[in-house]
Design an enzyme around this catalytic site. Structure first.
Site, PDB file in Angstrom:
ATOM      1  N   CYS A  25      48.124 -10.313-104.416  1.00  0.00           N
ATOM      2  CA  CYS A  25      49.513 -10.530-103.999  1.00  0.00           C
ATOM      3  C   CYS A  25      50.465  -9.740-104.887  1.00  0.00           C
ATOM      4  CB  CYS A  25      49.883 -12.001-104.137  1.00  0.00           C
ATOM      5  SG  CYS A  25      49.185 -13.023-102.868  1.00  0.00           S
ATOM      6  N   ALA A  57      46.646 -11.185 -99.774  1.00  0.00           N
ATOM      7  CA  ALA A  57      46.728 -12.328 -98.861  1.00  0.00           C
ATOM      8  C   ALA A  57      47.960 -12.151 -97.993  1.00  0.00           C
ATOM      9  CB  ALA A  57      46.828 -13.619 -99.669  1.00  0.00           C
ATOM     10  N   GLN A  99      43.436  -9.050 -96.178  1.00  0.00           N
ATOM     11  CA  GLN A  99      43.075 -10.466 -96.246  1.00  0.00           C
ATOM     12  C   GLN A  99      44.037 -11.259 -95.368  1.00  0.00           C
ATOM     13  OE1 GLN A  99      43.656 -12.740 -99.946  1.00  0.00           O
ATOM     14  NE2 GLN A  99      41.491 -13.302 -99.835  1.00  0.00           N
ATOM     15  N   TYR A 181      43.752 -22.462-100.720  1.00  0.00           N
ATOM     16  CA  TYR A 181      44.667 -22.267 -99.596  1.00  0.00           C
ATOM     17  C   TYR A 181      44.122 -22.983 -98.353  1.00  0.00           C
ATOM     18  CZ  TYR A 181      47.002 -19.348-102.929  1.00  0.00           C
ATOM     19  OH  TYR A 181      47.648 -18.930-104.064  1.00  0.00           O
ATOM     20  N   GLY A 321      39.872  -6.904-109.614  1.00  0.00           N
ATOM     21  CA  GLY A 321      41.313  -6.995-109.415  1.00  0.00           C
ATOM     22  C   GLY A 321      42.040  -6.325-110.558  1.00  0.00           C
ATOM     23  N   ARG A 322      42.129  -7.053-111.676  1.00  0.00           N
ATOM     24  CA  ARG A 322      42.988  -6.598-112.770  1.00  0.00           C
ATOM     25  C   ARG A 322      42.567  -5.275-113.381  1.00  0.00           C
ATOM     26  NH1 ARG A 322      42.636 -12.344-115.499  1.00  0.00           N
ATOM     27  NH2 ARG A 322      40.650 -12.160-114.372  1.00  0.00           N
TER      28      ARG A 322
END
Ligand SMILES: Cc1cc2nc3c(=O)[nH]c(=O)nc-3n(C[C@H](O)[C@H](O)[C@H](O)COP(=O)(O)O)c2cc1C
Length: 359
Positions: A25, A57, A99, A181, A321-322
């Site tokens: 996000c 997302a 996503q 979620y 990700g990071r």
């Protein structure tokens, strides 16, 4: 050749390698419409050697956004804004994925940039959240329980989002059933206290996810269909790895072909110890149950570490990700770390414009 830089085929779509970008996000959209931030952000990872780049997302309805600044794909303006982003990813050799998400009781929250926590009130652009049951996430406003009719509408919303995503050019769709979620809220007995056909038994708690997988598959027959799970709630009485493997198997029977295995996010009192590769054992367990291919994610930061995960048979793909945020050319770097170069690959990974820097 390394396993990491060997291609993988999903639903007839060839992904050039097994080092992918996990959805992240950006809290940077207006009215759900992505913009040049999203274009530069996502395309740089394709230039940097990713096999697949999965966009954040992205909400299938306005109420499904985590924050008011989330991207969406519930209308045509959003679809049209995704097109140049998708083109930019594909032009750089990566498979563009997205996503598809609904945040349920964790919707309408402040973006992290605001420094605030909890639910955004209606007066500040927030909205009433919905969930399987009227059980709040700790510190957030209580959601309303979805009616059977609203559940049917949600299935339609995921299918419509899938059609728009394919129209925009995405070649992989990931259904978000992780991180607490909406779909994860249905799966977990800690958040799902329904007594109708969507609550109680594992079959019932999985019903909505499976209906969505089926509907998305029917709406988008020619793209890769991925599901992201949290393999465990890391809390007493919660969702666990065995249930994940079972439901992933059922999703596979309905047309899902890849399982991206994460963890946590359902309750604030979870106990998760992070560290290098901390979620790899969950992916390995799902894969050992005969479901797959699977992706491992979580603190995977070097080419050697990623290669070792694949060599051990713990996963078929590594997502990060990071590390891509720290180094958008993580893929090019990992290739060198494994002692490989464009000469060992069928098609060059280094952009021709950068060839003078290649090692
Ligand atoms: C800035 C940021 C945004 C994220 N947004 C999402 C998201 O939209 N969907 C999702 O499933 N996970 C999201 N995550 C989780 C990542 O996909 C990933 O699973 C997690 O960061 C662990 O991998 P890493 O250690 O390589 O960063 C986000 C993580 C970060 C750092």
């Amino acid at each position: 050749m390394s396993l990491l830089f060997s291609p993988i085929d999903l639903h007839g779509i060839t992904v050039r390698n097994r080092l992918w970008v996990a959805p992240m996000c950006q809290y940077s959209a207006e009215e759900g419409v992505p913009n040049t931030w999203h274009l530069v952000h996502l395309a740089q990872f394709a230039s940097g050697g990713a096999g697949m780049v999965i966009a954040e997302a992205t909400a299938v309805t306005a109420e499904g956004r985590i924050s008011p600044e989330d991207t969406g794909i519930w209308n045509d303006a959003q679809r049209d804004a995704w097109r140049p982003i998708v083109d930019a990813i594909r032009a750089r050799g990566a498979v563009p994925g997205i996503q598809l998400a609904h945040a349920g009781r964790k919707a309408s929250t402040w973006s992290p940039f605001t420094g605030a926590r909890g639910t955004v009130p209606a007066s500040e652009g927030g909205w009433q959240t919905v969930a399987p049951s009227a059980v709040a996430y700790e510190g957030f406003d209580a959601p309303e329980a979805l009616t059977a009719e609203q559940i049917d509408e949600l299935v339609d919303a995921f299918a419509a989002a899938a059609v728009r995503a394919v129209d925009a050019g995405f070649e992989a769709l990931e259904v978000h059933a992780a991180h607490g979620y909406l779909l994860h809220q249905f799966l977990s007995p800690l958040s799902n206290q329904r007594d109708d056909e969507y609550g109680g038994s594992l079959e019932n708690r999985a019903r909505l996810l499976l209906r969505i997988v089926e509907a998305v598959r029917a709406a988008a027959p020619d793209v890769a269909l991925l599901v992201r799970f949290s393999a465990t709630d890391a809390a007493d009485g919660g969702w666990d790895v065995a249930q994940t493997a079972t439901v992933a198997g059922w999703a596979a029977e309905r047309g899902a072909e890849f399982f991206d295995i994460s963890s946590g996010g359902l309750v604030a009192h979870q106990h998760i110890t992070t560290g290098p590769g901390y979620q790899v054992p969950f992916a390995a367990e799902v894969r050992a149950a005969g479901v797959g291919p699977v992706g491992a994610v979580g603190e995977i930061t070097t080419g050697a570490q990623a290669e070792q995960i694949l060599a051990a048979g713990d996963a078929d793909v590594v997502l990060a990700g990071r590390e891509w945020l720290r180094d958008p050319h993580f893929g090019l770097r990992a290739l060198g770390e494994l002692g490989e170069s464009d000469r060992t690959l069928e098609r060059p990974l280094w952009p021709v414009q950068y060839a003078r820097a290649a090692r």
